[in-house]
Design a protein around this motif. Structure first.
Motif, PDB file in Angstrom:
ATOM      1  N   THR A 265      62.835  53.904  72.052  1.00  0.00           N
ATOM      2  CA  THR A 265      62.516  53.625  73.172  1.00  0.00           C
ATOM      3  C   THR A 265      63.411  52.538  73.928  1.00  0.00           C
ATOM      4  O   THR A 265      63.628  52.764  75.540  1.00  0.00           O
ATOM      5  CB  THR A 265      61.453  53.641  73.758  1.00  0.00           C
ATOM      6  N   ILE A 266      63.898  51.542  72.925  1.00  0.00           N
ATOM      7  CA  ILE A 266      64.512  50.276  73.669  1.00  0.00           C
ATOM      8  C   ILE A 266      66.022  50.967  73.601  1.00  0.00           C
ATOM      9  O   ILE A 266      67.148  51.063  74.696  1.00  0.00           O
ATOM     10  CB  ILE A 266      64.392  49.049  73.305  1.00  0.00           C
ATOM     11  N   HIS A 267      66.600  51.781  72.770  1.00  0.00           N
ATOM     12  CA  HIS A 267      68.410  52.421  72.688  1.00  0.00           C
ATOM     13  C   HIS A 267      67.610  53.365  73.933  1.00  0.00           C
ATOM     14  O   HIS A 267      69.180  53.605  74.145  1.00  0.00           O
ATOM     15  CB  HIS A 267      67.891  53.597  71.411  1.00  0.00           C
ATOM     16  N   ARG A 268      67.289  54.007  73.920  1.00  0.00           N
ATOM     17  CA  ARG A 268      66.450  54.853  75.572  1.00  0.00           C
ATOM     18  C   ARG A 268      66.904  54.697  76.080  1.00  0.00           C
ATOM     19  O   ARG A 268      68.021  54.765  77.681  1.00  0.00           O
ATOM     20  CB  ARG A 268      66.314  56.275  74.987  1.00  0.00           C
ATOM     21  N   GLY A 280      60.216  48.128  78.198  1.00  0.00           N
ATOM     22  CA  GLY A 280      59.111  47.333  78.571  1.00  0.00           C
ATOM     23  C   GLY A 280      57.681  47.060  78.525  1.00  0.00           C
ATOM     24  O   GLY A 280      56.840  46.691  78.097  1.00  0.00           O
ATOM     25  N   ALA A 281      57.187  47.986  79.039  1.00  0.00           N
ATOM     26  CA  ALA A 281      55.593  48.517  78.990  1.00  0.00           C
ATOM     27  C   ALA A 281      55.738  48.956  77.585  1.00  0.00           C
ATOM     28  O   ALA A 281      54.398  48.532  77.588  1.00  0.00           O
ATOM     29  CB  ALA A 281      55.799  49.880  80.089  1.00  0.00           C
ATOM     30  N   VAL A 282      56.390  49.830  76.900  1.00  0.00           N
ATOM     31  CA  VAL A 282      55.940  50.459  75.363  1.00  0.00           C
ATOM     32  C   VAL A 282      55.996  49.346  74.619  1.00  0.00           C
ATOM     33  O   VAL A 282      55.305  49.172  74.029  1.00  0.00           O
ATOM     34  CB  VAL A 282      56.574  51.724  75.191  1.00  0.00           C
ATOM     35  N   ALA A 283      56.929  48.343  74.787  1.00  0.00           N
ATOM     36  CA  ALA A 283      56.618  47.215  73.799  1.00  0.00           C
ATOM     37  C   ALA A 283      55.980  46.120  73.828  1.00  0.00           C
ATOM     38  O   ALA A 283      55.800  45.411  73.008  1.00  0.00           O
ATOM     39  CB  ALA A 283      58.467  46.795  74.165  1.00  0.00           C
ATOM     40  N   ALA A 284      55.324  45.913  75.632  1.00  0.00           N
ATOM     41  CA  ALA A 284      53.546  45.806  75.952  1.00  0.00           C
ATOM     42  C   ALA A 284      53.017  45.776  74.851  1.00  0.00           C
ATOM     43  O   ALA A 284      51.755  44.565  74.723  1.00  0.00           O
ATOM     44  CB  ALA A 284      53.825  44.630  77.070  1.00  0.00           C
ATOM     45  N   ALA A 285      52.678  47.196  75.253  1.00  0.00           N
ATOM     46  CA  ALA A 285      51.884  47.471  74.470  1.00  0.00           C
ATOM     47  C   ALA A 285      51.229  47.415  73.215  1.00  0.00           C
ATOM     48  O   ALA A 285      49.938  47.404  72.468  1.00  0.00           O
ATOM     49  CB  ALA A 285      51.671  49.321  74.488  1.00  0.00           C
ATOM     50  N   VAL A 286      52.474  47.784  72.598  1.00  0.00           N
ATOM     51  CA  VAL A 286      52.424  47.416  70.435  1.00  0.00           C
ATOM     52  C   VAL A 286      52.463  45.870  70.535  1.00  0.00           C
ATOM     53  O   VAL A 286      51.504  45.996  69.449  1.00  0.00           O
ATOM     54  CB  VAL A 286      54.024  48.269  70.514  1.00  0.00           C
ATOM     55  N   GLY A 287      53.346  44.969  71.644  1.00  0.00           N
ATOM     56  CA  GLY A 287      52.829  43.619  70.686  1.00  0.00           C
ATOM     57  C   GLY A 287      51.063  43.314  71.260  1.00  0.00           C
ATOM     58  O   GLY A 287      50.819  42.335  70.311  1.00  0.00           O
ATOM     59  N   ALA A 288      50.601  43.993  72.288  1.00  0.00           N
ATOM     60  CA  ALA A 288      49.668  43.552  72.286  1.00  0.00           C
ATOM     61  C   ALA A 288      48.613  43.861  71.638  1.00  0.00           C
ATOM     62  O   ALA A 288      47.838  42.723  70.836  1.00  0.00           O
ATOM     63  CB  ALA A 288      48.821  44.042  73.983  1.00  0.00           C
TER      64      ALA A 288
END
Length: 425
Positions: A265-268, A280-288
């Motif tokens: 997702t970051i690459h996209r 950022g929302a995807v990264a935050a969800a997975v990090g949480a």
């Protein structure tokens, strides 16, 4: 896992200048990742006092492999989409990973036969199942003991490849962020997953047959076969991830794959295919989800101390922060030694643990007797030996495998035509 050199991803060598440096930053991240993993394992023998302190605040091994997973998630799907050929993707993957994997497997088995390294008794008791499971590169999700412990990360890499191939073949590859969030949500709701529900031998045979049918189907270039093969590959990956996690990863196994899709997702976002707010929302969800599940695991182990909770956060910040720093500094010049280490990091990763086991009769008593400063030259000697062997395996095993893969992909395309039309949007 643990992908390393740019050639891994079946793309042309970058031209001198900005493109080369753009790839060098990924090699730099791989170098840092493998150093964290090597430290985590070497410090079981040397620097144990240092490990006792750092281990209170950082899971170095976890940070290292998660950084590897982020890098793989960032670049692997992008490579597949850029070339548009599932056939070439899998030929390059197999040619890149399997030769060294087999060499290390044979080496570990030979050393175990002479009593020089330990080997799980189940491998000896069920050699056919063990061999077949390792050939699929999925033994950690098949309930089969590993020839060497570091192979576990390759199992999750393979599961990720199966999912990425299936999404690409079904023209759903833009949905990696949704997959990451879904895996995060399921992980939080379901952990701990029940470990190894499926019997090892039947599931190993079934998976091997499924791969033997599914991979040629998605690489065939025939649209109906591609769709059927994609569904089969997805079913294999989802079944194993949901129902056959190794006990060591019933808490975070799904999140390992989610982390790789975060990289995608970051690459996209970086290439304008999605918004940074969404990445950022995807990264935050997975990090949480990682923090929640790691905390739940601490509670289950009866160790919900403030130090261990802080360690979970620090570990997340380290591998996430390192990736973010690499991404921000990608246009800068990566130090050549770091880039070189990144290029051979697959060899370093697979070789280092077997070498530690082989040298343990020497390293263990030295770690018991020597003061910390006196352990430094011993560690440097080990690292020098490791890097020398890894350079040799990279030069004479990995590189020839990559060349063979490229020739094989070209030959298949010349003989059967391109398979890209079957997955073109």
């Amino acid at each position: 896992m643990l992908d390393t050199a740019p050639a891994v991803h079946a793309r042309p060598a970058p031209a001198p200048g900005a493109g080369a440096e753009r790839m060098a930053w990924l090699d730099g991240l791989r170098a840092v990742a493998v150093l964290l993993v090597v430290y985590a394992h070497l410090s079981r023998y040397l620097f144990r006092g240092v490990r006792g302190f750092t281990g209170e605040w950082l899971h170095a091994g976890t940070a290292g492999v998660m950084l590897f997973f982020l890098v793989s998630g960032y670049i692997i799907p992008a490579s597949l989409e850029r070339h548009g050929s599932i056939r070439s993707f899998w030929v390059s993957r197999i040619a890149r990973l399997l030769p060294l994997y087999l060499v290390v497997t044979v080496l570990a088995l030979c050393l175990a036969a002479f009593g020089l390294v330990p080997m799980d008794r189940d491998l000896v008791a069920h050699p056919a199942t063990a061999a077949l499971a390792h050939l699929t590169m999925l033994p950690h999700l098949l309930g089969v003991p590993l020839v060497t412990p570091v192979f576990w990360t390759l199992t999750y890499e393979m599961a990720f490849y199966l999912l990425v191939s299936a999404l690409f073949a079904l023209r759903l590859h833009r949905g990696g962020g949704a997959v990451a969030v879904l895996l995060a949500a399921v992980s939080v709701a379901a952990v701990p997953l029940a470990p190894a529900l499926l019997p090892a031998t039947p599931v190993t045979v079934a998976v091997a047959l499924g791969l033997a049918a599914g991979l040629p189907a998605v690489a065939s270039g025939r649209r109906w076969a591609v769709a059927v093969g994609a569904l089969l590959l997805a079913a294999i990956a989802v079944t194993l991830l949901a129902a056959n996690q190794d006990p060591a990863h019933v808490w975070d196994g799904l999140l390992i794959v989610a982390v790789m899709f975060v990289g995608t997702t970051i690459h996209r976002a970086q290439h304008g295919q999605t918004g940074w707010w969404r990445a950022g929302a995807v990264a935050a969800a997975v990090g949480a989800a990682l923090i929640i599940t790691w905390y739940a695991q601490l509670d289950a182990l009866g160790a919900p101390t403030a130090t261990y909770r802080t360690r979970a956060i620090v570990t997340l910040l380290v591998f996430g922060g390192l990736f973010a720093l690499g991404l921000l500094a990608r246009d800068g010049r990566t130090p050549r030694p770091l880039a070189w280490l990144g290029r051979i990091s697959y060899s370093v990763y697979l070789v280092h643990f077997v070498l530690l086991q082989l040298l343990s009769p020497v390293l263990t008593p030295l770690g018991d007797r020597l003061p910390v400063l006196a352990e430094v030259p011993v560690a440097l000697g080990y690292l020098g030996l490791l890097l020398g062997i890894s350079w040799l395996t990279h030069r004479f095993v990995e590189v020839p495998g990559q060349r063979l893969g490229r020739r094989g992909a070209r030959w298949m395309t010349a003989r059967w035509g391109s398979d890209s039309a079957a997955t073109a949007r």
